[in-house]
Scaffold this active site. Structure first.
Site, mmCIF file in Angstrom:
data_model
loop_
_atom_site.group_PDB
_atom_site.id
_atom_site.type_symbol
_atom_site.label_atom_id
_atom_site.label_comp_id
_atom_site.label_asym_id
_atom_site.label_seq_id
_atom_site.Cartn_x
_atom_site.Cartn_y
_atom_site.Cartn_z
ATOM 1 N N HIS A 199 -72.173 21.161 41.440
ATOM 2 C CA HIS A 199 -70.986 21.318 42.287
ATOM 3 C C HIS A 199 -70.924 20.202 43.327
ATOM 4 O O HIS A 199 -71.807 20.086 44.173
ATOM 5 C CB HIS A 199 -71.082 22.682 42.983
ATOM 6 C CG HIS A 199 -69.942 23.004 43.875
ATOM 7 N ND1 HIS A 199 -70.101 23.181 45.231
ATOM 8 C CD2 HIS A 199 -68.629 23.189 43.617
ATOM 9 C CE1 HIS A 199 -68.928 23.498 45.769
ATOM 10 N NE2 HIS A 199 -68.009 23.499 44.809
ATOM 11 N N HIS A 215 -63.732 16.248 49.264
ATOM 12 C CA HIS A 215 -63.340 17.657 49.290
ATOM 13 C C HIS A 215 -62.298 17.991 50.356
ATOM 14 O O HIS A 215 -61.292 18.641 50.076
ATOM 15 C CB HIS A 215 -64.577 18.532 49.497
ATOM 16 C CG HIS A 215 -64.269 19.993 49.550
ATOM 17 N ND1 HIS A 215 -63.899 20.634 50.724
ATOM 18 C CD2 HIS A 215 -64.238 20.943 48.584
ATOM 19 C CE1 HIS A 215 -63.670 21.906 50.472
ATOM 20 N NE2 HIS A 215 -63.869 22.128 49.178
HETATM 21 O O1 G3P Z 1 -64.047 23.849 41.424
HETATM 22 C C1 G3P Z 1 -64.769 24.923 41.896
HETATM 23 C C2 G3P Z 1 -64.957 24.896 43.392
HETATM 24 O O2 G3P Z 1 -65.351 23.617 43.766
HETATM 25 C C3 G3P Z 1 -63.728 25.298 44.154
HETATM 26 O O3 G3P Z 1 -63.915 25.378 45.535
HETATM 27 O O4 G3P Z 1 -63.777 24.519 47.845
HETATM 28 O O5 G3P Z 1 -65.808 24.048 46.477
HETATM 29 O O6 G3P Z 1 -63.668 22.907 45.971
HETATM 30 P P1 G3P Z 1 -64.323 24.167 46.502
HETATM 31 MG MG MG Z 2 -64.238 21.788 44.225
#
Ligand code: G3P
Ligand code: MG
Length: 245
Positions: free
Chosen positions: A13, A55
């Protein structure tokens, strides 16, 4: 009914973001080193429409810049460091999306690319992301374009119909069938902490790929794999991959 767009059971992630600065080339390289075969990255655009991997709408948390990313030109963003306060990564740049994809290509890694528009920029952000993907992505590697933004997914559907799409939600909404049909999504990505067994079963029965964020303990991952989800997004791929041994 549809067919899942498969990525990998364990997806890094924002790269291996528990250890390296999130959404950087270093985080991608570290994810590969930790054994991940796929990463999730977030993409937004500069003032002049160039896609960057980042992000937040604003720059303060992860870079040495300030203000909205979309208020800066690509040339200005290229000068920033995205160290997120981690001293050992002091020279890490804020990456353009094309640089991230080039690295993934060299590492033979798959990608869940989350289109993360600043509100109001859904359409140009999705277009810019699709342009880079169309130009650069190697078809044999796993790819899903995902977003919380229905407007961004609609652009992706129309611009790059052959690229699988994932609708992202926190809790599963009542009308998920309507949305995945409308946006022709193969996947639904959701907050793993909120996913209940019956909901997971309904999504899987429908034929969706189900991927859950953000899962940082083996116990949480195990609960979701026991529900037969296809995979989890984690900041600690090495730790969660240990589950599979
Ligand atoms: O793509 C899954 C996840 O990354 C969504 O939430 O806020 O971490 O981008 P966020
Ligand atoms: Mg994400």
């Amino acid at each position: 009914m549809t067919e899942p767009a498969l990525l990998a059971p364990v997806i890094a992630h924002r790269g291996a973001s528990g250890t390296a600065p999130e959404n950087t080339l270093a985080a991608i390289a570290l994810a590969a080193k930790q054994g991940a075969r796929c990463v999730e990255l977030d993409a937004s655009i500069s003032k002049d429409g160039i896609a960057f991997v980042h992000h937040d709408d604003t720059l303060e948390r992860c870079t040495d810049g300030a203000g909205y990313l979309c208020a800066h030109t690509a040339a200005e963003l290229d000068k920033l460091k995205a160290t997120a306060g981690l001293a050992e990564f002091e020279n890490e740049p804020l990456p353009r999306l094309d640089a991230a994809i080039a690295l993934l290509d060299s590492l033979n890694m798959g990608l869940n690319l989350e289109i993360k528009p600043t509100p109001g920029l859904e359409e140009p952000t999705a277009r810019a992301v699709c342009d880079v993907v169309r130009e650069q992505w190697r078809a044999e590697l796993p790819l899903v374009l995902s977003s919380f933004s229905k407007d961004a997914l609609a652009v992706a559907r129309d611009e790059l119909p052959g690229a699988p799409r994932g609708f992202i939600v926190c809790a599963i909404p009542e009308n998920w069938r309507h949305t995945v049909q409308l946006l022709q999504c193969q996947n639904l990505h959701c907050d793993g902490a909120l996913l209940e067994k019956a909901q997971a079963q309904a999504l899987l029965d429908y034929g969706l790929g189900v991927y859950c964020f953000t899962i940082n303990t083996v116990a949480d991952a195990q609960r979701l794999f026991d529900m037969h989800v296809h995979g989890v997004f984690t900041d600690y791929p090495a730790q969660i991959l240990g589950l599979e041994n």
